[in-house]
Design a protein around this motif. Sequence first.
Motif, PDB file in Angstrom:
ATOM      1  N   ILE A  26       0.843  -1.199   0.000  1.00 19.64           N
ATOM      2  CA  ILE A  26       0.000   0.000   0.000  1.00 19.64           C
ATOM      3  C   ILE A  26       0.880   1.253   0.000  1.00 19.64           C
ATOM      4  O   ILE A  26       0.579   2.231  -0.691  1.00 19.64           O
ATOM      5  CB  ILE A  26      -0.975  -0.022   1.193  1.00 19.64           C
ATOM      6  CG1 ILE A  26      -2.005  -1.138   0.987  1.00 19.64           C
ATOM      7  CG2 ILE A  26      -1.669   1.320   1.358  1.00 19.64           C
ATOM      8  CD1 ILE A  26      -2.897  -1.399   2.180  1.00 19.64           C
ATOM      9  N   ARG A  27       1.954   1.220   0.752  1.00 22.21           N
ATOM     10  CA  ARG A  27       2.866   2.371   0.762  1.00 22.21           C
ATOM     11  C   ARG A  27       3.505   2.584  -0.610  1.00 22.21           C
ATOM     12  O   ARG A  27       3.702   3.727  -1.031  1.00 22.21           O
ATOM     13  CB  ARG A  27       3.938   2.185   1.832  1.00 22.21           C
ATOM     14  CG  ARG A  27       3.417   2.473   3.215  1.00 22.21           C
ATOM     15  CD  ARG A  27       4.500   2.360   4.240  1.00 22.21           C
ATOM     16  NE  ARG A  27       4.038   2.854   5.532  1.00 22.21           N
ATOM     17  CZ  ARG A  27       4.586   2.526   6.686  1.00 22.21           C
ATOM     18  NH1 ARG A  27       5.626   1.711   6.723  1.00 22.21           N
ATOM     19  NH2 ARG A  27       4.104   3.016   7.801  1.00 22.21           N
ATOM     20  N   LEU A  28       3.825   1.494  -1.305  1.00 20.69           N
ATOM     21  CA  LEU A  28       4.348   1.607  -2.672  1.00 20.69           C
ATOM     22  C   LEU A  28       3.337   2.317  -3.579  1.00 20.69           C
ATOM     23  O   LEU A  28       3.706   3.193  -4.374  1.00 20.69           O
ATOM     24  CB  LEU A  28       4.621   0.216  -3.253  1.00 20.69           C
ATOM     25  CG  LEU A  28       6.003  -0.340  -3.081  1.00 20.69           C
ATOM     26  CD1 LEU A  28       6.026  -1.829  -3.390  1.00 20.69           C
ATOM     27  CD2 LEU A  28       6.959   0.382  -4.004  1.00 20.69           C
ATOM     28  N   LEU A  29       2.080   1.931  -3.460  1.00 18.15           N
ATOM     29  CA  LEU A  29       1.019   2.531  -4.260  1.00 18.15           C
ATOM     30  C   LEU A  29       0.874   4.020  -3.930  1.00 18.15           C
ATOM     31  O   LEU A  29       0.788   4.857  -4.840  1.00 18.15           O
ATOM     32  CB  LEU A  29      -0.300   1.795  -4.023  1.00 18.15           C
ATOM     33  CG  LEU A  29      -1.554   2.382  -4.659  1.00 18.15           C
ATOM     34  CD1 LEU A  29      -1.401   2.528  -6.155  1.00 18.15           C
ATOM     35  CD2 LEU A  29      -2.756   1.518  -4.319  1.00 18.15           C
ATOM     36  N   LEU A  30       0.860   4.346  -2.656  1.00 19.04           N
ATOM     37  CA  LEU A  30       0.735   5.753  -2.264  1.00 19.04           C
ATOM     38  C   LEU A  30       1.944   6.578  -2.702  1.00 19.04           C
ATOM     39  O   LEU A  30       1.804   7.736  -3.098  1.00 19.04           O
ATOM     40  CB  LEU A  30       0.527   5.873  -0.760  1.00 19.04           C
ATOM     41  CG  LEU A  30      -0.863   5.489  -0.272  1.00 19.04           C
ATOM     42  CD1 LEU A  30      -0.917   5.478   1.245  1.00 19.04           C
ATOM     43  CD2 LEU A  30      -1.915   6.433  -0.833  1.00 19.04           C
ATOM     44  N   ALA A  31       3.129   5.973  -2.667  1.00 15.68           N
ATOM     45  CA  ALA A  31       4.333   6.682  -3.123  1.00 15.68           C
ATOM     46  C   ALA A  31       4.254   6.969  -4.618  1.00 15.68           C
ATOM     47  O   ALA A  31       4.608   8.067  -5.069  1.00 15.68           O
ATOM     48  CB  ALA A  31       5.577   5.862  -2.811  1.00 15.68           C
ATOM     49  N   ALA A  32       3.777   6.002  -5.386  1.00 18.64           N
ATOM     50  CA  ALA A  32       3.626   6.212  -6.832  1.00 18.64           C
ATOM     51  C   ALA A  32       2.590   7.305  -7.114  1.00 18.64           C
ATOM     52  O   ALA A  32       2.773   8.141  -8.007  1.00 18.64           O
ATOM     53  CB  ALA A  32       3.232   4.908  -7.509  1.00 18.64           C
TER      54      ALA A  32
END
Length: 148
Positions: A26-32
Amino acid sequence: MSLKDQVIEDMKTAMRAKDSERLGTIRLLLAAAKQKEVDERVVLSNADMIAIVDKLIKQRKDSVEAFTKAQRMDLADKESAEIVVLQAYLPQRLNAQEVSAAVQAIVTSLGAKGPGDMGKVMAAVKAQLAGKADMAMVSKAVKIALAS
């Protein structure tokens, strides 16, 4: 509630549950998403978020394929788990028959004939089916429709 808000809420839930694998994805998605907002100075719509999720899923699928060829099943399994988490944020996808019918209708409405019209048809199809269907399946359906 927007898709981005839903992702943020899911992040909070994963933090509370101490679900580190889900939280990392989820953090990867939010970072993108944040990167796109900063780069383009825009507020992301749901369609933009779906495009980001699609892109991340495609990257993960490519990674799974590469890791499987290299016989690194531990890494392939990790990427597959991330795909499952990311797919939860996609809307219900069209099946092959629905994609084929939509492509055929667009080909007919444009009067497209032969592979030379592939670009024109793909532009129209992408505008109509973006986020609703897997674009690899759409591309295959367009090739079949133009070949007949």
